[in-house]
Enzyme design. Structure first.
Site, PDB file in Angstrom:
ATOM      1  N   SER A 131       0.863  -1.187   0.000  1.00  0.00           N
ATOM      2  CA  SER A 131       0.000   0.000   0.000  1.00  0.00           C
ATOM      3  C   SER A 131       0.901   1.240   0.000  1.00  0.00           C
ATOM      4  O   SER A 131       2.085   1.152   0.362  1.00  0.00           O
ATOM      5  CB  SER A 131      -0.854   0.005   1.268  1.00  0.00           C
ATOM      6  OG  SER A 131      -1.472   1.245   1.460  1.00  0.00           O
ATOM      7  N   TYR A 144      -2.386  -1.396  10.690  1.00  0.00           N
ATOM      8  CA  TYR A 144      -2.522  -1.652   9.244  1.00  0.00           C
ATOM      9  C   TYR A 144      -1.288  -1.134   8.507  1.00  0.00           C
ATOM     10  O   TYR A 144      -0.700  -1.843   7.686  1.00  0.00           O
ATOM     11  CB  TYR A 144      -3.789  -0.988   8.695  1.00  0.00           C
ATOM     12  CG  TYR A 144      -3.883  -1.119   7.183  1.00  0.00           C
ATOM     13  CD1 TYR A 144      -4.187  -2.351   6.610  1.00  0.00           C
ATOM     14  CD2 TYR A 144      -3.637  -0.035   6.334  1.00  0.00           C
ATOM     15  CE1 TYR A 144      -4.245  -2.502   5.225  1.00  0.00           C
ATOM     16  CE2 TYR A 144      -3.693  -0.175   4.953  1.00  0.00           C
ATOM     17  CZ  TYR A 144      -4.005  -1.410   4.404  1.00  0.00           C
ATOM     18  OH  TYR A 144      -4.044  -1.558   3.035  1.00  0.00           O
TER      19      TYR A 144
END
Ligand SMILES: NC(=O)c1ccc[n+]([C@@H]2O[C@H](COP(=O)([O-])OP(=O)(O)OC[C@H]3O[C@@H](n4cnc5c(N)ncnc54)[C@H](OP(=O)(O)O)[C@@H]3O)[C@@H](O)[C@H]2O)c1
Length: 253
Positions: A131, A144
């Site tokens: 990401s 995360y």
């Protein structure tokens, strides 16, 4: 040509399945929701095998790998993942441990198992979905961001090992920004930034993967953002990221 894709029942994984099938790949698709996988399978023209498996269990990952390891798989996309949102002291420990099991342990396990097979054959592609978050610390999505940093750094190191050996095996990281998938619903957040279409992200990712790019960042604005972030002191990055993340609270789904 056969590709193995995790998290193919929705979002980015489903788009990868569509595009690779158009390119003539037979597919092995993995996710927990069988009916969603069956829907994806119905749409596609090439051979598709589906496995409704929870890969957050290492036992399940190894069992699944043993079932399919003799298939002529030449492309693996470790895509399944989810996010947990909130201040670290408030988020549920069980949710975060499940996330670590999926975002880190499953990616780690499947990368290791497939890499051994690919190295013996001296060919194959592994794309790990990280990401844009991989490059930063993310207040209010602390764990995360940390899981995605793990994916990026693990993959980068293996890339260098393979490069030194002049191996024909490819490994790389895909680092997208926000996309129009079920990610926000699962994490219970809205995005303050413009969302990219997952179909476009998947198309760009495959193009760059076949060019053997080490780190793939879709979107010119995100590439600029990353470049400019090098000139911002870390303490300020943390404050800016807190503000970006905090906007998501007001857009809770
Ligand atoms: N959307 C974004 O803004 C964004 C941005 C950067 C990176 N990413 C990353 O992109 C990847 C794909 O996410 P997405 O945006 O496409 O979200 P998504 O639409 O929620 O897709 C996630 C996929 O993972 C599968 N999955 C979840 N838990 C699983 C488990 N325990 N075992 C097997 N499969 C599981 C889901 O299927 P089932 O529920 O059927 O199991 C689904 O197919 C993730 O790694 C995410 O972190 C997303």
């Amino acid at each position: 040509m056969k590709a193995f894709i995790t998290g193919a029942s929705s979002g980015l994984g489903r788009e990868f399945a569509r595009l690779l099938s158009e390119q003539g790949y037979d597919l092995i698709l993995v996710a927990r929701r069988k009916e969603r996988l069956e829907e994806v399978k119905k749409e596609l023209k090439t051979d598709v095998a589906i496995y409704a498996v929870d890969i957050s269990s290492t036992f399940n990952c190894v069992k699944l790998f043993n079932k399919i390891k003799n298939e002529p798989i030449d492309l693996v996309i470790n895509n399944a993942g989810f996010g947990v949102f909130g201040d670290f002291y408030e988020t549920k420990l069980e949710d975060e441990l499940d996330m670590i099991d999926l975002n880190i342990k499953a990616v780690h396990t499947l990368t290791k198992l497939f890499l051994k097979v690919f190295k013996e054959r001296n060919r194959g592609y592994i794309l790990n979905v990280a990401s844009i978050a991989s490059f930063f610390s993310g207040p209010q999505m602390a764990s995360y961001y940390a899981t995605k940093s793990y994916v990026l750094h693990l993959t980068e190191a293996i890339f260098e090992e393979l490069r030194r050996e002049e191996s024909s095996v490819y490994i790389g990281s895909l680092c997208p920004g926000p996309m129009d998938t079920e990610f926000g619903k699962v994490a219970n957040v809205g995005f303050s930034l413009k969302k990219y279409e997952s179909s476009e992200v998947a198309r760009y990712a495959l193009l760059k993967m076949f060019e053997r790019k080490r780190v793939i960042v879709p979107g010119f604005s995100f590439r600029c953002f990353l470049f400019l972030s090098r000139f911002v002191p870390y303490w300020l990055q943390l404050r800016i990221l807190y503000t970006i993340q905090n906007k998501k609270i007001s857009q809770k789904m």
